[in-house]
Design an enzyme around this catalytic site. Structure first.
Site, PDB file in Angstrom:
ATOM      1  N   SER A  88      -9.582   1.634   3.040  1.00  0.00           N
ATOM      2  CA  SER A  88      -8.686   2.407   2.197  1.00  0.00           C
ATOM      3  C   SER A  88      -7.647   1.582   1.427  1.00  0.00           C
ATOM      4  O   SER A  88      -7.092   2.076   0.436  1.00  0.00           O
ATOM      5  CB  SER A  88      -7.960   3.441   3.047  1.00  0.00           C
ATOM      6  OG  SER A  88      -7.131   2.825   4.004  1.00  0.00           O
TER       7      SER A  88
ATOM      8  N   SER B 171      -9.769  -0.872   7.058  1.00  0.00           N
ATOM      9  CA  SER B 171      -9.141  -0.618   5.753  1.00  0.00           C
ATOM     10  C   SER B 171      -8.468  -1.822   5.118  1.00  0.00           C
ATOM     11  O   SER B 171      -8.111  -1.770   3.941  1.00  0.00           O
ATOM     12  CB  SER B 171      -8.138   0.529   5.863  1.00  0.00           C
ATOM     13  OG  SER B 171      -8.821   1.753   5.917  1.00  0.00           O
TER      14      SER B 171
ATOM     15  N   LYS C 146       0.872  -1.171   0.000  1.00  0.00           N
ATOM     16  CA  LYS C 146       0.000   0.000   0.000  1.00  0.00           C
ATOM     17  C   LYS C 146       0.908   1.219   0.000  1.00  0.00           C
ATOM     18  O   LYS C 146       1.938   1.231   0.696  1.00  0.00           O
ATOM     19  CB  LYS C 146      -0.877  -0.040   1.258  1.00  0.00           C
ATOM     20  CG  LYS C 146      -1.924   1.044   1.380  1.00  0.00           C
ATOM     21  CD  LYS C 146      -2.740   0.854   2.676  1.00  0.00           C
ATOM     22  CE  LYS C 146      -3.861   1.850   2.811  1.00  0.00           C
ATOM     23  NZ  LYS C 146      -4.666   1.609   4.053  1.00  0.00           N
TER      24      LYS C 146
END
Lengths: 456, 96
Positions: free
Chosen positions: A139, A163, A64
């Site tokens: 996210s 997330s 990420k």
């Protein structure tokens, strides 16, 4: 879908080239912000020459883009860090690299991990792996989608209120949110320091156990890490598991309820006892979360001021103007919304009514979990009330977007481990995950249970 | 229910060192009012005598030796990250 084992003992260069090619042929999903092609191929050659060895030698992965990692900028999907080349790497990335894993790219996210759909990325949303008109979730949407699309066998994510688990559910992969403090957060862009955790996406539970064995552990560079405790475990037989009734309401999509109930039946068939339990504080968890988290992130995001690194606005005369304009252009609206709520709940006149009240309510929530874990080995419920929603469906109303996290934030506030594991699909073929939750440090036990159920 | 005006939003923006776009000045009063309205449901909870939870590790006083840890990063590398710098300092506009 691919498993880590299939990559071992192969040409690392070929593994990396294959992954890069898959990444490029799936650009339409916008799961990746940058590839780390040059560095990845150099590292692959080092592996092939035997200079780097380990449990993940030559296995490609994705981070990420809120993890500091070499080979491409670390952007946090924001304009303010668009060109930020980190001089160091996150501990989790270093640990994977020391086992020979090779990072091939940086995954899209909601800017600064603020969001539940990846639509808050300053560089455009990621599309769902199963339906391009739907959100990836967030996210950590990009990390979930690269795993689901088989670009790489695993990816790192961060989970502050869901997330990792929510996008895992939306894309049909395994998502692990470990116990708070299990994995070092050194080198990861901070959001809410009392709930941020680092975890992983994999296609199967055994791979998740392998990754957790590698990335967990005490780190002197992160004072909140716990002493080492994670050790892959055998599944305990005849477990007592609580089905959280407060998560099984008529507000939840019927197909989500159906898949959860089917999973419960599989648990029973495997010899475990499942009983309905109550968690009355669960309905307050999102309210607690949207006080505590904005408060913490408003402090953490104060460092992005255009002075020492990152973007700086041009044509300003005073320091105050520089801060204001840099942060205006560097942040997306959701970042600003949350920072301002944080400023509000921490301001002197409102601190007791909002922030202090929320932290007391948080204690009540934790007490309810503790009480349940006196009697139950684990808890189960859905991950998200719905399958992946349509792009744009929730963007106009922040509260509707926040409500997608209603079943993931309770464990975040309590620091508990929780998994999202695939539990089937809707009739239309959209993935649905089920959430397994346990007491602190029960990460390995939860994974063992999930591994047992995976074969049922 | 807490009602946030445009002036309140401007004040919060100032406290947060943020400039806002015109769109945000229009939308944020409603958004922030709604969010605060949602979180205000906590007022119905009785929290008398309840200790607040600020962290969930049970760790206390995590000390380390007061020694410099070498991260292998040079002063030049860090100055290179700054949008504006001299050979030994980060440059900013006039403060006063």
């Amino acid at each position: 879908m691919s498993v880590i084992f299939d990559f071992l003992g192969k040409s690392a260069r070929q593994n990396v080239l294959d992954a890069l090619e898959k990444a490029k042929s799936n650009e339409q999903y916008h799961a990746l912000l940058n590839l780390t092609e040059k560095r990845a191929l150099e590292r692959a050659d080092s592996v092939d020459r035997g200079e780097i060895t380990g449990q993940l030698a030559g296995v490609p992965f994705v981070v990420k883009d809120n993890f500091l990692a070499f080979g491409a900028p670390t952007t946090a999907a924001s304009k303010i860090l668009e060109n930020f080349e980190s001089p160091l790497q996150a501990t989790a990335v270093e640990k994977l690299e020391s086992e020979g894993a090779i990072c091939i790219g940086k995954a899209n996210l909601d800017a600064f991990a603020h969001g539940g759909s990846t639509e808050n990325s300053a560089f455009g949303p990621t599309k769902n792996a199963f339906d391009m008109e739907r959100v990836a979730g967030g996210s950590s949407g990009g990390s979930a989608v690269v795993t689901a699309l088989d670009i790489v066998p695993f990816a790192l994510g961060s989970d502050t209120g869901g997330s990792i688990r929510q996008p895992a559910s939306f894309n049909g992969v395994v998502g692990v949110k470990p116990t708070y403090g299990a994995v070092s957060r050194f080198g990861v862009v901070a959001m809410a320091s009392s709930t941020d955790v680092i975890g992983a996406f994999t296609t199967n539970v055994a791979d998740a156990e392998l990754i957790m064995e590698i990335i967990t552990g005490h780190d002197e560079r992160d004072g909140t890490t716990l002493p080492d405790f994670f050790k892959k475990a055998d599944v305990k037989t005849n477990q007592k598991i609580g089905l959280i009734k407060d998560f099984m309401t008529s507000d939840v999509d019927p197909e989500v309820l159906a898949r959860t109930n089917e999973y419960v039946e599989k648990l029973r068939a495997a010899g475990h006892t499942v009983e309905e339990v109550e968690l009355p504080m669960a309905k307050y968890a999102l309210a607690i979360y949207y006080i505590v988290v904005p408060a913490e992130l408003s402090s953490n995001l104060a460092r992005y001021d255009g002075i020492r690194y990152g973007y700086r606005a041009e044509g300003v005369k005073t320091l105050a103007e520089l801060y204001g304009k840099t942060r205006d252009l560097g942040f997306v609206t959701e970042n600003k919304r949350r920072i301002m709520i944080g400023s509000y709940v921490l301001s002197s006149g409102f601190f007791d009514a909002f922030y202090l009240k929320a932290q007391k309510a948080r204690t009540l929530l934790i007490n309810e979990f503790d009480k349940l874990f006196e009697k139950y080995d684990a808890l189960i419920g859905p991950v998200v009330p719905t399958p992946a929603f349509k792009l744009g469906e929730n963007t106009a109303d922040p509260i509707r977007m926040y409500l997608t996290d209603i079943m993931t934030v309770p464990t975040s506030l309590a620091g508990l481990p929780a998994l999202s594991v695939p539990a089937g699909t809707t009739d239309a073929g959209l993935p649905i995950g089920v959430q397994l939750m346990g007491p602190r440090r029960s990460d390995a036990a939860l994974l063992a249970l999930a591994r047992q159920m995976e074969t049922k | 229910m807490t009602k946030i005006s445009s002036d309140d939003v401007q004040h919060l923006a100032q406290l947060s060192s943020l400039q806002l776009s015109d769109d945000e000045i229009d939308s944020l009063p409603t958004d922030i009012s709604n969010i605060l309205g949602y979180v205000e449901q906590l007022s119905e909870l009785n929290t008398d005598g309840v200790e607040p939870t600020y962290q969930v590790t049970d760790l206390e006083n995590v000390w380390r030796d007061d020694v410099i840890i070498d991260y292998g990063i040079s002063r030049e590398q860090l100055l290179d990250l700054a949008p504006d710098a001299t050979s030994d300092s980060v440059k900013v506009p006039k403060v006063l």
